[in-house]
Write a protein that holds these residues in place. Sequence first.
Motif, short mmCIF file in Angstrom:
data_model
loop_
_atom_site.label_atom_id
_atom_site.label_comp_id
_atom_site.label_asym_id
_atom_site.label_seq_id
_atom_site.Cartn_x
_atom_site.Cartn_y
_atom_site.Cartn_z
N SER A 331 4.26 -39.61 -29.80
CA SER A 331 3.34 -39.03 -28.82
C SER A 331 3.88 -37.65 -28.42
CB SER A 331 3.22 -39.94 -27.60
OG SER A 331 4.49 -40.17 -27.03
N SER A 332 3.01 -36.81 -27.85
CA SER A 332 3.42 -35.45 -27.52
C SER A 332 4.27 -35.43 -26.25
CB SER A 332 2.20 -34.55 -27.35
OG SER A 332 1.41 -35.00 -26.28
N PHE A 333 5.07 -34.39 -26.14
CA PHE A 333 5.94 -34.24 -24.97
C PHE A 333 6.15 -32.76 -24.69
CE2 PHE A 333 8.60 -34.59 -28.73
CZ PHE A 333 9.47 -33.52 -28.61
N GLU A 334 6.69 -32.48 -23.54
CA GLU A 334 6.95 -31.10 -23.12
C GLU A 334 8.45 -30.86 -22.98
OE1 GLU A 334 6.13 -28.09 -19.28
OE2 GLU A 334 5.39 -30.17 -19.26
N ILE A 335 8.90 -29.69 -23.41
CA ILE A 335 10.23 -29.21 -23.05
C ILE A 335 10.03 -28.30 -21.84
CG2 ILE A 335 12.25 -27.91 -23.74
CD1 ILE A 335 12.01 -30.62 -25.06
N ILE A 336 10.54 -28.73 -20.72
CA ILE A 336 10.33 -28.06 -19.44
C ILE A 336 11.38 -26.97 -19.26
CG2 ILE A 336 10.25 -28.40 -16.93
CD1 ILE A 336 9.67 -31.41 -17.61
N PRO A 337 10.98 -25.77 -18.81
CA PRO A 337 11.99 -24.73 -18.59
C PRO A 337 13.05 -25.18 -17.61
CG PRO A 337 9.77 -23.82 -18.41
CD PRO A 337 9.61 -25.30 -18.46
N HIS A 338 14.26 -24.73 -17.85
CA HIS A 338 15.36 -25.01 -16.92
C HIS A 338 15.19 -24.13 -15.68
CE1 HIS A 338 19.32 -26.32 -15.71
NE2 HIS A 338 19.45 -27.04 -16.83
N THR A 339 16.05 -24.36 -14.69
CA THR A 339 16.04 -23.54 -13.48
C THR A 339 16.20 -22.06 -13.85
OG1 THR A 339 17.10 -25.35 -12.29
CG2 THR A 339 17.22 -23.18 -11.28
N PRO A 340 15.43 -21.13 -13.21
CA PRO A 340 15.57 -19.71 -13.53
C PRO A 340 17.02 -19.25 -13.41
CG PRO A 340 13.65 -20.05 -12.14
CD PRO A 340 14.37 -21.36 -12.19
N ALA A 341 17.44 -18.46 -14.39
CA ALA A 341 18.80 -17.94 -14.39
C ALA A 341 18.82 -16.42 -14.36
CB ALA A 341 19.55 -18.43 -15.63
N SER A 342 17.70 -15.77 -14.72
CA SER A 342 17.67 -14.31 -14.74
C SER A 342 16.24 -13.83 -14.57
CB SER A 342 18.25 -13.77 -16.04
OG SER A 342 17.44 -14.17 -17.14
N ILE A 343 16.12 -12.53 -14.23
CA ILE A 343 14.82 -11.86 -14.14
C ILE A 343 14.81 -10.77 -15.20
CG2 ILE A 343 13.25 -10.56 -12.67
CD1 ILE A 343 14.62 -11.80 -10.26
N THR A 344 13.76 -10.75 -16.01
CA THR A 344 13.68 -9.80 -17.12
C THR A 344 12.41 -8.97 -17.00
OG1 THR A 344 14.87 -11.32 -18.57
CG2 THR A 344 13.57 -9.61 -19.64
N PHE A 345 12.56 -7.65 -17.11
CA PHE A 345 11.39 -6.76 -17.13
C PHE A 345 10.75 -6.83 -18.50
CE2 PHE A 345 13.65 -4.96 -13.54
CZ PHE A 345 12.63 -4.56 -12.68
N THR A 346 9.48 -7.20 -18.53
CA THR A 346 8.75 -7.25 -19.80
C THR A 346 7.79 -6.09 -19.96
OG1 THR A 346 7.11 -8.72 -18.82
CG2 THR A 346 8.95 -9.75 -19.99
N THR A 347 7.39 -5.45 -18.84
CA THR A 347 6.64 -4.19 -18.90
C THR A 347 7.42 -3.16 -18.09
OG1 THR A 347 4.53 -5.36 -19.04
CG2 THR A 347 4.45 -3.01 -18.45
N GLN A 348 7.91 -2.13 -18.77
CA GLN A 348 8.79 -1.14 -18.16
C GLN A 348 7.97 0.04 -17.60
OE1 GLN A 348 12.26 -1.00 -18.25
NE2 GLN A 348 12.71 -2.80 -19.55
N PRO A 349 8.54 0.78 -16.64
CA PRO A 349 7.92 2.05 -16.25
C PRO A 349 7.93 3.02 -17.44
CG PRO A 349 9.61 1.38 -14.67
CD PRO A 349 9.75 0.49 -15.86
N SER A 350 6.91 3.88 -17.50
CA SER A 350 6.88 4.89 -18.55
C SER A 350 8.08 5.81 -18.42
CB SER A 350 5.59 5.70 -18.47
OG SER A 350 4.46 4.87 -18.65
N ALA A 351 8.49 6.37 -19.53
CA ALA A 351 9.68 7.23 -19.52
C ALA A 351 9.50 8.44 -18.61
CB ALA A 351 10.02 7.68 -20.94
N THR A 352 8.26 8.94 -18.50
CA THR A 352 7.97 10.08 -17.63
C THR A 352 6.72 9.77 -16.84
OG1 THR A 352 8.92 11.64 -19.22
CG2 THR A 352 7.47 12.55 -17.51
N THR A 353 6.82 9.92 -15.50
CA THR A 353 5.70 9.60 -14.63
C THR A 353 5.60 10.68 -13.55
OG1 THR A 353 5.99 7.25 -15.00
CG2 THR A 353 4.72 7.89 -13.06
N ILE A 354 4.36 11.06 -13.19
CA ILE A 354 4.15 12.06 -12.16
C ILE A 354 4.47 11.44 -10.81
CG2 ILE A 354 2.43 13.53 -11.01
CD1 ILE A 354 1.01 13.72 -13.72
N ALA A 355 5.25 12.13 -10.04
CA ALA A 355 5.63 11.64 -8.72
C ALA A 355 4.41 11.42 -7.84
CB ALA A 355 6.59 12.62 -8.07
N SER A 356 4.48 10.34 -7.06
CA SER A 356 3.45 9.98 -6.06
C SER A 356 2.13 9.55 -6.67
CB SER A 356 3.21 11.15 -5.08
OG SER A 356 4.36 11.37 -4.31
#
Length: 463
Positions: A331-356
Amino acid sequence: TLNANGASLSEITSSAFNITSGAADHLAFATEPPEATQASTMSAFVVQIQDALNNPVTGATDLITISFNTNPSGSTLSGTTAVNAVDGIATFSDISLNLAGNGHKFNADGASLTQIQSALFNIGDGSSPVQLGFSVEPSDAQANVNNSPAIKVEVQDAFGNLINTATDTIVLSLNTNPTSDTLLGTLTVAAVAGVATFSDIKLLKASTGYNLSAAATGLASAVSADFEITPGAAHHLAFGTQPVNTVAGIEFADFTVEIQDEWNNICTANTDVVTVSVGTNPPTTGVISSGDYDIAAVAGIATFHDIVMQKAAIGYDFNADMTAMTQITSSSFEIIPHTPASITFTTQPSATTIASINMADDIVVEMRDQYSNVNIYNTDNVTLSFNQNPGTAPYIGGVTTVASVAGVATFPGIYIDVVANGYSLDADALALTTIPTNTFDMVCGTHVFPNSGVYCSTKWAVA
């Protein structure tokens, strides 16, 4: 042998010697006369010559004679009533009485030996069926194999003697049925010469402790001795205990695969090796990261007790394989994520951005466990802050604290109001380790603000 010892003296042992019986003193019925039917030969019974201490006198050959002590039916005693003992034992094997009655008793006599009396016994008339009895008991058998030799049930008188003229219809059924199985075969048979023969009786479910009941109208029923049904040959696999939802990196609770015969009985003598592997694999990269996935069956059951997987996903299943067997799937089963251990940026700020000005892309972070699984059950608040801050009193604008949704926190409309090169951001929650963003620059742009100033340096300027 005898031992002799004394205080502070070495113990010694005598040479071997024998104890023999004394002189013949009296008789004893070693086997009592049995119940019988009139005019039929009784089963053999035995008279023994004994010494005064009740030891058998094995060398005695005295002539032993039996006679009536009580004869309520007035029967004639037939057969060999005087027998010479052999090694102290006289066996009477052809005795019969011609009339029925209850309460008969024999005397046994020998020259110069004390006479003895037998226990009471009865002689049936052989004509009145009273009960049933198993003359051939059921034997241990394999599942779906006819019980052999054929089971036989007799019509008997009150003393257990066969009524050889009986033709009663006898019905066989399960009396004790530990598996709730169904008795198969011809279960209703008419007696022939007092005996009903059941030649095709079988069961499908393996177990100990079965017994049968035989019944016929007007007769006392009979119950057989216990017997066992054993498994057939290995035919297929089956999960006995299914794998259950498990946290990434944690051992599964024990699950089992059974080697079964065609009728789903566990083949308790089988010790073949069973192998489990990942079947349906939602992330396509989930594997058994540790544990013994090749297990030799014990009494037909392979137990998997230390399997570990690290890639979280819903909808896994396991395959189980064994040589010459069809693969099966759990039968089907789930592998449940463990307790969070880190925070990872998956969408970064653009290399150059206009202030404000709001950054072109929403900044996105994921709450990940030690195996890089996103903890889809996490809803904690996450806050953006500076990691590297080259500007003069800059400000992070927009919503800088958001609740994660399924382990993902999305920050829309983020901006920084001071021009400088080399910024980077952190995301903070639960004191978790954060990998900061890539560095990025805030640059001047020409745009009009509500206060008519133009941001073109580190200060507001009048347009």
